[in-house]
Design an enzyme around this catalytic site. Sequence first.
Site, short mmCIF file in Angstrom:
data_model
loop_
_atom_site.label_atom_id
_atom_site.label_comp_id
_atom_site.label_asym_id
_atom_site.label_seq_id
_atom_site.Cartn_x
_atom_site.Cartn_y
_atom_site.Cartn_z
N SER A 253 0.83 -1.20 0.00
CA SER A 253 0.00 0.00 0.00
C SER A 253 0.86 1.25 0.00
O SER A 253 1.85 1.34 0.74
CB SER A 253 -0.91 0.01 1.23
OG SER A 253 -1.54 1.27 1.38
N LYS A 254 0.48 2.23 -0.79
CA LYS A 254 1.24 3.47 -0.84
C LYS A 254 1.05 4.30 0.44
O LYS A 254 1.77 5.27 0.67
CB LYS A 254 0.84 4.30 -2.06
CG LYS A 254 -0.61 4.75 -2.08
CD LYS A 254 -0.95 5.42 -3.39
CE LYS A 254 -2.41 5.82 -3.47
NZ LYS A 254 -2.78 6.33 -4.80
N ARG A 255 0.09 3.90 1.27
CA ARG A 255 -0.17 4.66 2.50
C ARG A 255 0.60 4.13 3.70
O ARG A 255 0.43 4.63 4.81
CB ARG A 255 -1.68 4.65 2.79
CG ARG A 255 -2.51 5.33 1.70
CD ARG A 255 -4.00 5.23 1.98
NE ARG A 255 -4.76 5.88 0.93
CZ ARG A 255 -5.13 5.28 -0.19
NH1 ARG A 255 -4.78 4.01 -0.41
NH2 ARG A 255 -5.83 5.92 -1.11
N ASN A 290 7.44 8.23 -3.32
CA ASN A 290 7.20 7.07 -2.48
C ASN A 290 7.59 5.83 -3.27
O ASN A 290 7.14 5.65 -4.41
CB ASN A 290 5.70 7.05 -2.14
CG ASN A 290 5.28 5.91 -1.25
OD1 ASN A 290 5.84 4.82 -1.31
ND2 ASN A 290 4.28 6.14 -0.43
#
Length: 519
Positions: A253-255, A290
């Site tokens: 997940s990019k979060r 990211n």
Amino acid sequence: MTVRTRFAPSPTGYLHIGGVRTALFNWLFARRHGGQFVLRIDDTDEVRNIDAALNPILEGLAWLGIDWDEGPGKGGDFGPYFQSERFALYREAADQLLASGHAYRDFATPEELDAERKEAQAAGRPFLYSRRFAAFDEATADRFRAEGRKGVVRLKMPREGSLVLEDAVRGRVEFAWEREQDHVIQRADGSCLYHLATVVDDHAMQISHVIRAEEHLSNTPRQAFIAQSLGYPLPSYAHLPLVAEPGSRTKLSKRKLAKYLKNKDFALVNEHGQKIASRIGLTPEADTFNPVIVDFYRDVGYLPWAIDNYLTLLGWSLDDHTEFFSREQLIEHFTLDRVNSSPASFDPKKLWAVQDHYMQQLSTAQKLELMLPYLVKAGLLADPVPEEARQTVAQVIDVSGDRLKVAGDILTYADFFLIEQPPLDPEAVAKRLAKAGTGLLLAAFTERVATLEPYTTEQLEAALKEVVAAAGKKVGDLIHAVRVAVTGTTVGPGLYDCLVILGRDRSLARLHHAQPHCG
């Protein structure tokens, strides 16, 4: 049968590594079978859509060489390729499902649905909507409207039997209808939801194979029900394994960057990228910078085919030993039956190794074209780059060898050649120059450099060894000090190469400049 695949991202964020892997597998399968790869933008969610996120998706795919045959910027016979421009088709499909009895208007409030859900939970049984506020005819619908209720359209899902499908990756999969909810396909305002839209579009665009991530497997029963209820033939389904977190089976997940940075390899890749970004005017702390997002690798200077090659190995393999493939080889060998169903852990260290492999295959001229823009963005070179500067950078690339892992690394290895006097790193000064006796050694070497003939790497190395031998010292007592004096830091190409590229006059100037800092 003509093979037609599609990648259908939502413009709700930047291009995620997992999404790229899905796009890549669709592209490879289409190219392998001489078919078409379609790019469709699933922008039905007007609240979450971000206009600014569309271009990075298009640019990211283009950079990676994942070219589409139909879609934004290309057109095609099955457009438009934005779902927001196809709402009339979805409303027609919703009306057809209502007319055939496969859907109904429902006027339950969120509070009433929540009460039913809690009642089922208290009784220890799965929640299944009672259809208490369903309107299967207009008279009932009018009565509910008169009460001030607003209706949505729900699928009237079967409550007995099961759906059985043959998945190209997972084999036979079966879904019990009794576990499926009556999913909403049209909101009270008339707008239609993703599950209806994607089925209508896949049929209208003649998509033969729906190749997508495992997380969509649970969506398949409702979508198959919609398709069959509308009289559509089902496409072939292939649900790809998750691209998982490093060393995990949980979806990447990019979060969750803060979590991933606890992984040493992930942290090193991120730190390396941030150093490059800060030199070229990017904001390293931005959400888009990211290592889970494609832009990170493009901005840092990875090679697009290195990304493609590595991501192909996340779930697919030709055999137990082949890791590197050309574009043509992957197209030739890619088949869905070689896709594994188990989650594939994203390994930044392995990606780094694949990148390094491909970087070392490039010629100096190829590296030069990739690296010059970084020097321009950092303000170290003018644009256009003068020929003399190009030649200097080419020399730096040659002598740096495999130290240059990504294009942005040129900032570390070439910057001190392109400025008049590099700043001396305080830590390097304290460690290498300030030691007692270093000043005398450096002065003796400076004197030898001034008269050295010919001024070559071999002669410079011999001169340095003579100086330390005469003083009864070790080579390490001087060579590190000279490096700091002429480069300002402790890293760079071979020292003698640096002295030759700088030339005698510039080398002497830097040696003299460092003298006051010596012990």
